[in-house]
Write a protein that holds these residues in place. Structure first.
Motif, short mmCIF file in Angstrom:
data_model
loop_
_atom_site.label_atom_id
_atom_site.label_comp_id
_atom_site.label_asym_id
_atom_site.label_seq_id
_atom_site.Cartn_x
_atom_site.Cartn_y
_atom_site.Cartn_z
N LYS A 6 0.78 -1.04 0.05
CA LYS A 6 -0.01 -0.05 0.05
C LYS A 6 0.90 1.12 -0.13
O LYS A 6 1.80 1.21 0.71
CB LYS A 6 -0.78 0.08 1.31
CG LYS A 6 -2.19 0.81 1.31
CD LYS A 6 -3.43 0.10 1.13
CE LYS A 6 -4.30 1.12 0.64
NZ LYS A 6 -4.33 1.49 -0.70
N GLY A 7 0.59 2.17 -0.83
CA GLY A 7 1.23 3.46 -0.90
C GLY A 7 2.53 3.51 -2.01
O GLY A 7 2.92 4.52 -2.15
N HIS A 30 2.97 3.54 -5.26
CA HIS A 30 2.07 3.63 -6.69
C HIS A 30 3.16 3.85 -7.80
O HIS A 30 4.30 4.14 -7.71
CB HIS A 30 1.14 4.87 -6.63
CG HIS A 30 1.70 6.14 -6.22
ND1 HIS A 30 2.42 7.03 -6.94
CD2 HIS A 30 2.01 6.59 -5.00
CE1 HIS A 30 3.11 7.91 -6.06
NE2 HIS A 30 2.56 7.93 -4.89
N ILE A 90 -1.24 -7.67 -4.75
CA ILE A 90 -1.02 -6.27 -5.25
C ILE A 90 -2.31 -5.32 -4.18
O ILE A 90 -3.54 -5.81 -4.24
CB ILE A 90 -1.44 -6.17 -6.63
CG1 ILE A 90 -0.87 -7.20 -7.41
CG2 ILE A 90 -1.45 -4.76 -7.09
CD1 ILE A 90 0.66 -7.00 -7.59
N GLU A 91 -1.68 -4.40 -3.78
CA GLU A 91 -2.50 -3.51 -2.83
C GLU A 91 -2.72 -2.23 -3.31
O GLU A 91 -2.75 -1.30 -2.44
CB GLU A 91 -1.76 -3.41 -1.46
CG GLU A 91 -1.90 -4.93 -0.78
CD GLU A 91 -1.29 -5.13 0.59
OE1 GLU A 91 -0.63 -4.28 1.13
OE2 GLU A 91 -1.57 -6.22 1.23
N GLU A 92 -2.25 -2.04 -4.40
CA GLU A 92 -2.40 -0.64 -5.10
C GLU A 92 -2.91 -0.69 -6.45
O GLU A 92 -2.93 -1.74 -6.95
CB GLU A 92 -0.97 0.11 -5.08
CG GLU A 92 -0.60 1.13 -4.24
CD GLU A 92 -1.31 2.11 -3.96
OE1 GLU A 92 -2.00 2.66 -4.85
OE2 GLU A 92 -1.43 2.74 -2.61
N ASP A 93 -3.54 0.52 -7.03
CA ASP A 93 -4.33 0.30 -8.37
C ASP A 93 -3.39 0.83 -9.40
O ASP A 93 -3.44 0.34 -10.37
CB ASP A 93 -5.52 1.09 -8.19
CG ASP A 93 -5.31 2.75 -8.06
OD1 ASP A 93 -4.28 2.89 -7.29
OD2 ASP A 93 -6.11 3.30 -8.63
N ASP A 94 -2.48 1.91 -8.95
CA ASP A 94 -1.57 2.53 -10.26
C ASP A 94 -0.34 1.60 -10.33
O ASP A 94 1.02 1.86 -10.18
CB ASP A 94 -0.94 3.86 -9.52
CG ASP A 94 -0.38 4.65 -10.78
OD1 ASP A 94 -0.12 4.04 -11.98
OD2 ASP A 94 0.17 5.47 -10.39
N VAL A 95 -0.80 0.34 -10.98
CA VAL A 95 0.46 -0.55 -11.25
C VAL A 95 0.33 -0.98 -12.64
O VAL A 95 -0.76 -1.14 -13.31
CB VAL A 95 0.38 -1.58 -10.38
CG1 VAL A 95 0.53 -1.34 -8.91
CG2 VAL A 95 -1.22 -2.59 -10.47
N ASN A 96 1.42 -1.60 -13.11
CA ASN A 96 1.34 -2.25 -14.40
C ASN A 96 2.14 -3.57 -14.24
O ASN A 96 3.40 -3.51 -14.04
CB ASN A 96 1.96 -1.16 -15.42
CG ASN A 96 1.90 -1.94 -16.90
OD1 ASN A 96 1.50 -3.01 -17.19
ND2 ASN A 96 1.98 -1.08 -17.78
N ILE A 133 -2.03 -7.24 -14.21
CA ILE A 133 -2.60 -6.23 -13.20
C ILE A 133 -2.63 -4.84 -13.61
O ILE A 133 -1.38 -4.52 -13.77
CB ILE A 133 -2.27 -6.67 -11.67
CG1 ILE A 133 -2.24 -8.11 -11.26
CG2 ILE A 133 -3.05 -5.55 -10.64
CD1 ILE A 133 -1.42 -8.69 -10.38
N ARG A 147 -4.18 -0.70 -14.39
CA ARG A 147 -5.48 0.44 -14.15
C ARG A 147 -6.02 0.48 -15.55
O ARG A 147 -5.58 0.11 -16.66
CB ARG A 147 -4.97 1.84 -13.75
CG ARG A 147 -4.63 1.75 -12.31
CD ARG A 147 -4.72 3.01 -11.68
NE ARG A 147 -3.92 3.97 -12.25
CZ ARG A 147 -3.51 5.07 -11.88
NH1 ARG A 147 -4.19 5.75 -10.90
NH2 ARG A 147 -2.71 6.06 -12.54
#
Lengths: 472, 223
Positions: free
Chosen positions: A371-372, A374, A401-407, B166, B168
């Motif tokens: 988390k945190g 990004h 995975i605990e974040e959304d801004d990931v690739n 995974i 956005r």
């Protein structure tokens, strides 16, 4: 038939031969009796004339080791007889700065392994560990003038205690796992490296680890600190005589890569097939730093090793390239762990494994985005090549995975030597041997090409020459 | 090939797909089950998952007959603090069986998906063809996904692999939509719909496809 018999035969001869199985006949200066208890640990610490805090550290670790059960996952470790091992074997002398001062039999062994020759040609520093102690260690004068420290971990503890208070056991605490606890209790030898701010070490530093006795445990402890903006490449190699008695190798390697620094750690693991190789390796990479593990596992009976990178600072980068061969009676349970603990960090894991003659390879990995953290980019690739129907390949990658801004992209494949590939190469006039060798080499090449040239040549030669030799 | 399509809420604890049977099951939850596929049979199991559960569910598939084929398609729209813990295990016991897994999740709010998909090819199960894909679209900073796509391969003449991604919503695509006058929310919903629809084509029956598309649409439009 997936693979033609001829090809199978030549592959058997390739990875079935072990070149470093000779034994050195030399009397040890001291050998702790078989088994592990407080007395063994106290005696070891006393012989090393260590400060009290280190003895306390060891004794605490021994308690943890005794409390922790064997891991219930991974390779079969139930046959390790901890009571039947010598935990400390001291060679006749240690800490020499000239090969001429090293015991001639031991010097001969390292010469057969090509260590002094490599040192002359392309290394900035060399150390050689025999059984439990570093017998030889030297660093180019120019580097020591720049403040680079390269020594056995035992010597460094005496001469540079300030680093130990701050870093020793901090990246991998004793209670991390059973074998980290074991190492913490009876560690001996290993390499300490400090590279000062802004110093770039152009040539690799090499350490070579040799186990000579049966039923022994080697527990070297390595600590590498790359200060801000520095660069260093460390190579370790390891071999042992061929024997039917089991031995144990449980190392701990801790690495600190400070801001803007880069560390490459290359392992060419070629233990004899009676060795349990259970190693904990971990690096912390800070702001804009880069950590690169290049991990080749060819030998040992059982290996469990998952080099880890904690990306702790913004912009840090981590990469693990690993290659594993498993033949008869071998299980390579290897992989990588990457923890993205800071924003704008990126990582690559690329794993290749080859199984033959009933061997088993396992890729076991972890990718975690905390988390945190990004703006993360991560790529994982696992390819396995199975050369016959008796062998086995497993892939166990965990992604949290605990974040959304990931690739994040992960991919794994399992394949065999394709009949079409074989047919194509044969139609171009290559013999079956040459074709098989070319395909196996081609599969491993993306990893091998990261090795320094001298080592890449050696590894390629191992594959090619042995294959050519088996014709007819 | 005649497909028998069923719409059920719960999977039976045990199920055998008999020789030459071809079934499509559309479910809206996943629960622990043992499913056997006999010779020349096929099963397409489609799960549209919107309501979470707490305990991990285990779905065991046994490919026991030659030319048995499994298609497992899971579409997860995870909202609120729903959790979706489950594991699929495919056991390829004999030669010439196939299994394909397609798991897709759109993760909103505080939702969590825990998925382990294990593909086991037993010794002697040559000419197995199997693949697993798990794609996740992260639509919230507080969502969490854990994925363990695993392989245990004991035969060499096989095709086996897995993939996981995974990420956005693509920034460039969003920008394109917005430059065409769509607000960000509508654009995001459109892209999420497209993401969820990607596996529809693998459902071998038009009626079932329609039903599944409607189930997805309903959930995406809930505010």
């Amino acid at each position: 038939m997936a693979v033609p018999t001829q090809t199978k035969k030549l592959i058997d001869t390739t990875f079935g031969t072990y070149k470093f199985g000779f034994r050195t006949h030399v009397a040890s200066a001291f050998k702790s009796p078989k088994g592990l208890n407080e007395k063994v640990v106290r005696k070891l610490s006393e012989r090393k004339e260590e400060p009290k805090w280190m003895l306390d550290f060891r004794l605490r670790a021994l308690e943890i080791f005794e409390q922790k059960p064997l891991p219930q996952w991974g390779a079969d470790l139930s046959k390790i007889d901890f009571e039947n091992l010598h935990y400390y074997i001291m060679p006749p002398e240690k800490g020499m700065k000239n090969w001429g001062d090293v015991n001639p039999e031991i010097a001969k062994a390292f010469s057969l392994l090509g260590i002094p020759q490599a040192e002359k040609k392309f290394l900035a520093a060399t150390s050689a560990q025999f059984e439990s102690e570093v017998v030889y260690s030297s660093l180019h004068e120019a580097l020591s003038k720049q403040g680079v420290i390269f020594d056995s971990t035992d010597n460094a503890l005496k001469n540079h205690p300030e680093f130990f208070k701050e870093y020793f056991g901090k990246i991998i605490p004793s209670n991390d796992n059973k074998f980290a606890a074991l190492n913490s209790a009876v560690w001996s030898g290993g390499t300490f490296i400090y590279v000062p701010k802004g110093v770039e070490v152009a040539l690799p530093l090499q350490a070579y680890f040799r186990m000579n006795s049966d039923n022994m445990g080697q527990f070297e402890r390595t600590l590498i600190i790359a200060d801000e903006g520095s660069k260093v490449h460390y190579i370790e190699g390891c071999t042992a005589p061929v024997s039917s008695a089991n031995s144990l190798h449980a190392a701990v390697v801790e690495i600190i890569v400070k801001k803007n620094a880069r560390v490459q750690y290359t392992t060419l693991q070629d233990w004899a097939h009676n060795i349990y190789n259970l190693v904990t390796k971990r690096a912390y990479a800070y702001e804009n730093a880069e950590m690169f593990w290049l991990d080749c596992n060819i030998g040992s009976h059982v290996t469990m090793k998952y080099p880890a990178i904690y990306l702790m600072g913004r912009g840090a980068r981590g990469e693990v390239q690993s290659l594993a061969f498993s033949g008869k009676n071998q299980h390579q349970d290897a992989g990588a762990k990457i923890i993205h603990a800071a924003p704008d960090t990126s990582s690559i894991i690329n794993s290749k494994s080859i199984s033959k003659s009933g061997g088993r390879t396992t890729y076991r990995g972890l990718l975690k985005v905390a988390k945190g953290a990004h703006n993360i980019k991560a790529k994982i690739n696992c390819d396995a090549l199975l050369l016959d129907s008796d062998s086995r390949s497993d892939t166990y990658p965990t992604n949290i995975i605990e974040e959304d801004d990931v690739n994040i992209a992960h991919e794994a494949t399992v394949s065999k030597i394709g009949e079409e590939q074989m047919f194509y190469l044969r139609s171009r006039g290559l013999s079956e041997q040459e074709a098989g060798s070319m395909i196996v080499n081609g599969f491993a090449d993306p990893i091998i090409k990261h090795l320094p040239m001298e080592y890449a040549v050696e590894l390629n030669r191992l594959i090619e020459m042995e294959m050519t030799g088996s014709v007819g | 090939m005649h497909h028998l399509t069923e719409f059920g809420t719960k999977l039976p604890r045990n199920l055998t797909i008999k020789t030459k049977e071809h079934r499509i099951l559309v479910a809206d939850t996943l629960n622990t089950t043992d499913i056997i596929l006999e010779e020349n049979s096929s099963l397409t199991l489609v799960a549209v998952l919107t309501k979470g559960w707490t305990e991990k569910q285990f779905l065991n598939f046994y490919l026991d007959g030659e030319n048995a084929t499994l298609n497992f398609i899971a579409m997860i729209i995870a909202k609120g603090s729903n959790e979706f813990p489950f594991e699929t295990i495919s056991n390829h016991e004999i030669p010439r069986t196939s299994a394909y897994y397609k798991v897709r999740g759109a993760m909103f709010d505080n939702s969590k998906v825990y998925y382990k998909g294990n593909l086991i090819i037993k010794k002697g199960a040559q000419i197995t063809d199997t693949h697993l894909a798990h794609h996740t679209l992260m639509l919230s900073r507080n969502a969490k996904v854990e994925t363990i796509p695993s392989l245990e391969i004991l035969a060499d003449d096989v095709k086996a692999g897995h993939a996981a991604t995974i990420g956005r919503v693509d920034e460039e695509m969003l920008f394109y939509f917005q430059s065409r006058g769509l607000d960000k929310k509508t654009a995001t919903t459109s892209l999420t719909r497209a993401f969820m629809h990607s596996d529809l084509e693998h459902i071998p029956d038009a009626d079932a496809r329609m039903v599944v598309a409607e189930m997805i649409e309903k959930e995406l439009n809930v505010q």
